[in-house]
Design a protein around this motif. Structure first.
Motif, PDB file in Angstrom:
ATOM      1  N   PRO A  50      -4.023  -8.284  -7.872  1.00 26.85           N
ATOM      2  CA  PRO A  50      -3.504  -9.009  -9.032  1.00 26.85           C
ATOM      3  C   PRO A  50      -3.363  -8.130 -10.273  1.00 26.85           C
ATOM      4  N   ASP A  51      -4.328  -7.254 -10.515  1.00 22.19           N
ATOM      5  CA  ASP A  51      -4.232  -6.365 -11.676  1.00 22.19           C
ATOM      6  C   ASP A  51      -3.014  -5.458 -11.573  1.00 22.19           C
ATOM      7  N   GLU A  52      -2.735  -4.963 -10.361  1.00 26.42           N
ATOM      8  CA  GLU A  52      -1.565  -4.104 -10.186  1.00 26.42           C
ATOM      9  C   GLU A  52      -0.274  -4.892 -10.336  1.00 26.42           C
ATOM     10  N   VAL A  53      -0.264  -6.145  -9.915  1.00 28.91           N
ATOM     11  CA  VAL A  53       0.911  -6.998 -10.124  1.00 28.91           C
ATOM     12  C   VAL A  53       1.188  -7.131 -11.612  1.00 28.91           C
ATOM     13  N   THR A  54       0.138  -7.380 -12.392  1.00 29.86           N
ATOM     14  CA  THR A  54       0.292  -7.530 -13.842  1.00 29.86           C
ATOM     15  C   THR A  54       0.835  -6.249 -14.465  1.00 29.86           C
ATOM     16  N   ALA A  55       0.293  -5.105 -14.043  1.00 28.50           N
ATOM     17  CA  ALA A  55       0.756  -3.830 -14.590  1.00 28.50           C
ATOM     18  C   ALA A  55       2.214  -3.578 -14.219  1.00 28.50           C
ATOM     19  N   ALA A  56       2.581  -3.874 -12.980  1.00 29.96           N
ATOM     20  CA  ALA A  56       3.963  -3.674 -12.544  1.00 29.96           C
ATOM     21  C   ALA A  56       4.910  -4.611 -13.287  1.00 29.96           C
ATOM     22  N   ALA A  57       4.491  -5.845 -13.490  1.00 31.72           N
ATOM     23  CA  ALA A  57       5.362  -6.835 -14.136  1.00 31.72           C
ATOM     24  C   ALA A  57       5.689  -6.456 -15.576  1.00 31.72           C
ATOM     25  N   ARG A  58       4.797  -5.725 -16.228  1.00 30.79           N
ATOM     26  CA  ARG A  58       5.064  -5.304 -17.614  1.00 30.79           C
ATOM     27  C   ARG A  58       6.308  -4.433 -17.707  1.00 30.79           C
ATOM     28  N   LEU A  59       6.648  -3.746 -16.631  1.00 32.71           N
ATOM     29  CA  LEU A  59       7.829  -2.892 -16.624  1.00 32.71           C
ATOM     30  C   LEU A  59       9.099  -3.661 -16.286  1.00 32.71           C
ATOM     31  N   ARG A  60       8.969  -4.954 -15.985  1.00 28.62           N
ATOM     32  CA  ARG A  60      10.097  -5.832 -15.680  1.00 28.62           C
ATOM     33  C   ARG A  60      11.046  -5.222 -14.638  1.00 28.62           C
ATOM     34  N   PRO A  61      10.519  -4.875 -13.468  1.00 26.63           N
ATOM     35  CA  PRO A  61      11.383  -4.372 -12.398  1.00 26.63           C
ATOM     36  C   PRO A  61      12.238  -5.497 -11.836  1.00 26.63           C
ATOM     37  N   ASP A  62      13.104  -5.171 -10.912  1.00 23.73           N
ATOM     38  CA  ASP A  62      13.936  -6.184 -10.268  1.00 23.73           C
ATOM     39  C   ASP A  62      13.157  -6.969  -9.224  1.00 23.73           C
ATOM     40  N   ALA A  63      12.074  -6.393  -8.711  1.00 20.35           N
ATOM     41  CA  ALA A  63      11.201  -7.086  -7.764  1.00 20.35           C
ATOM     42  C   ALA A  63       9.904  -6.297  -7.645  1.00 20.35           C
ATOM     43  N   ILE A  64       8.875  -6.973  -7.135  1.00 23.21           N
ATOM     44  CA  ILE A  64       7.594  -6.322  -6.847  1.00 23.21           C
ATOM     45  C   ILE A  64       7.259  -6.579  -5.388  1.00 23.21           C
ATOM     46  N   VAL A  65       6.959  -5.515  -4.659  1.00 20.42           N
ATOM     47  CA  VAL A  65       6.433  -5.648  -3.301  1.00 20.42           C
ATOM     48  C   VAL A  65       4.932  -5.871  -3.405  1.00 20.42           C
ATOM     49  N   VAL A  66       4.457  -7.001  -2.888  1.00 21.84           N
ATOM     50  CA  VAL A  66       3.014  -7.278  -2.891  1.00 21.84           C
ATOM     51  C   VAL A  66       2.501  -6.984  -1.481  1.00 21.84           C
ATOM     52  N   GLN A  67       1.672  -5.955  -1.401  1.00 24.66           N
ATOM     53  CA  GLN A  67       1.236  -5.436  -0.109  1.00 24.66           C
ATOM     54  C   GLN A  67      -0.209  -5.840   0.163  1.00 24.66           C
ATOM     55  N   GLY A  68      -0.406  -6.641   1.203  1.00 21.98           N
ATOM     56  CA  GLY A  68      -1.736  -7.096   1.575  1.00 21.98           C
ATOM     57  C   GLY A  68      -2.481  -6.102   2.431  1.00 21.98           C
ATOM     58  N   VAL A  69      -3.755  -6.418   2.662  1.00 19.51           N
ATOM     59  CA  VAL A  69      -4.640  -5.518   3.398  1.00 19.51           C
ATOM     60  C   VAL A  69      -4.185  -5.286   4.835  1.00 19.51           C
ATOM     61  N   GLU A  70      -3.366  -6.184   5.373  1.00 16.79           N
ATOM     62  CA  GLU A  70      -2.933  -6.070   6.771  1.00 16.79           C
ATOM     63  C   GLU A  70      -1.908  -4.963   7.003  1.00 16.79           C
ATOM     64  N   ALA A  71      -1.333  -4.422   5.927  1.00 19.44           N
ATOM     65  CA  ALA A  71      -0.218  -3.484   6.056  1.00 19.44           C
ATOM     66  C   ALA A  71      -0.636  -2.181   6.719  1.00 19.44           C
ATOM     67  N   GLY A  72       0.284  -1.611   7.502  1.00 22.07           N
ATOM     68  CA  GLY A  72       0.043  -0.338   8.152  1.00 22.07           C
ATOM     69  C   GLY A  72       0.417   0.827   7.269  1.00 22.07           C
TER      70      GLY A  72
END
Length: 337
Positions: free
Chosen positions: A153-175
């Motif tokens: 969540p903290d990284e989502v907040t930091a990324a959102a401040r830059l107002r990108p076109d999208a954010i990839v939210v990567q969970g613990v299951e990712a390879g």
């Protein structure tokens, strides 16, 4: 250029997988099937990245390029030296020189960014951290959509401040490598679904859910929770268009290795892989130190190219769903969602 994420016929993004699996052929095949193809610029020279982008652009405008964001080197020289000593017996067994810690390198990030502002591609994504606001503005002014990654969540907040076109939210299951903003901390154990839920409360930006997506049902559940698309990596590793090493591909298909774990043994940065002889042998010694550890183990991995016990077998928790297939067939799993 139009943001390709807003016009996807099929809501699936092919994860950028550095080190070989992501090829121009894979990106083109995914795009032609209706998804978003991605090139991985990591470990490549600026010239090699540029050549791959030109090759894909000749066939489709539904693609992007992923960059590794460099960070201030957090490694401990003494710890890296100790890890080099721990690796020395493995190197000797494989007949390669004993590893020595090298200098921190930035993966040619400034040069790659400069190239992409002069020769824009439809989309640029960033992992291992965040670009500066100026970097985002430069790419946007060049016509590229910008996508950022987040694993908490903290990284989502930091990324959102830059107002990108999208954010990839990567969970613990990712390879593969976790996209954490900084390598020193222990990555959070948040699942993809839980992180998506948290992100939806934190931002109104489009979210791409990544991690553990083994088929249509997994994707449908995440789209129902508010994801604009899903990002899939492991299922594409066994597509014929992928540049996955034959031994890695074989293990994913034969089911001899089924347990995944998060390890720093191969690169010094947390990454999910199939458990094997190397992860077991180095578990007690692994250190933080990316990309120095990556380059220390590279000759050993090359010497073990035919032996899955010595390879970095990146895979997510849904690896058992891998099949020998074509990229278009993987994309087709998600059509109509």
């Amino acid at each position: 250029m139009t943001n390709p994420l807003t016009t996807l016929p099929v809501p699936v993004v092919q994860a950028p997988m550095a080190g070989g699996p992501s090829t121009p052929a894979l990106a083109v095949a995914v795009a032609r099937a209706g998804g978003l193809g991605m090139l991985a610029a990591g470990y490549k020279s600026t010239e090699a990245m540029a050549e791959e982008a030109r090759e894909v652009a000749a066939h489709t405008d539904r693609f992007g390029v992923n960059l590794f964001v460099p960070e201030r080197d957090p490694s401990d020289p003494a710890a890296l030296a100790a890890y080099a000593r721990a690796l020395a017996p493995v190197a000797a067994e494989l007949g390669v020189p004993a590893p020595e810690p090298g200098a921190y390198v930035d993966d040619e990030y400034p040069a790659k960014l400069d190239h992409l502002t002069v020769h824009p591609v439809p989309l640029v994504s960033f992992t291992f951290g965040l670009p500066t606001a100026d970097d985002v503005a430069r790419l946007r002014n060049a016509g590229s959509a910008v996508v950022l990654n987040a694993t908490s969540p903290d990284e989502v907040t930091a990324a959102a401040r830059l107002r990108p076109d999208a954010i990839v939210v990567q969970g613990v299951e990712a390879g593969g490598h976790r996209a954490t903003h900084g390598q020193a901390g222990q990555p959070e154990e948040t699942t993809t679904a839980a992180l998506l839920d948290a992100a939806r409360e934190l931002t109104d930006l489009p979210l791409v859910a990544a991690g553990g997506i083994a088929g249509r049902d997994d994707a449908a559940a995440l789209l129902a929770r508010g994801a604009a698309a899903v990002q899939v990596g492991t299922l594409f590793l066994t597509a014929v268009e992928a540049g996955t090493k034959p031994a890695h591909r074989e293990v994913l298909l034969d089911g001899t290795h089924t347990e995944t774990l998060v390890t720093r043994a191969f690169s010094g940065r947390a990454a999910r892989a199939l458990r094997n002889g190397f992860t077991d042998r180095m578990a007690a010694h692994e250190v933080t130190g990316y990309p120095q550890v990556h380059y220390m183990t590279a000759p050993m991995r090359a010497a073990s190219s035919a032996d899955p016990e010595g390879l970095n077998l990146w895979a997510g928790t849904g690896a058992a769903a891998c099949r020998e297939t074509r990229a278009a067939e993987v994309v087709e799993l998600f059509r109509g969602l």
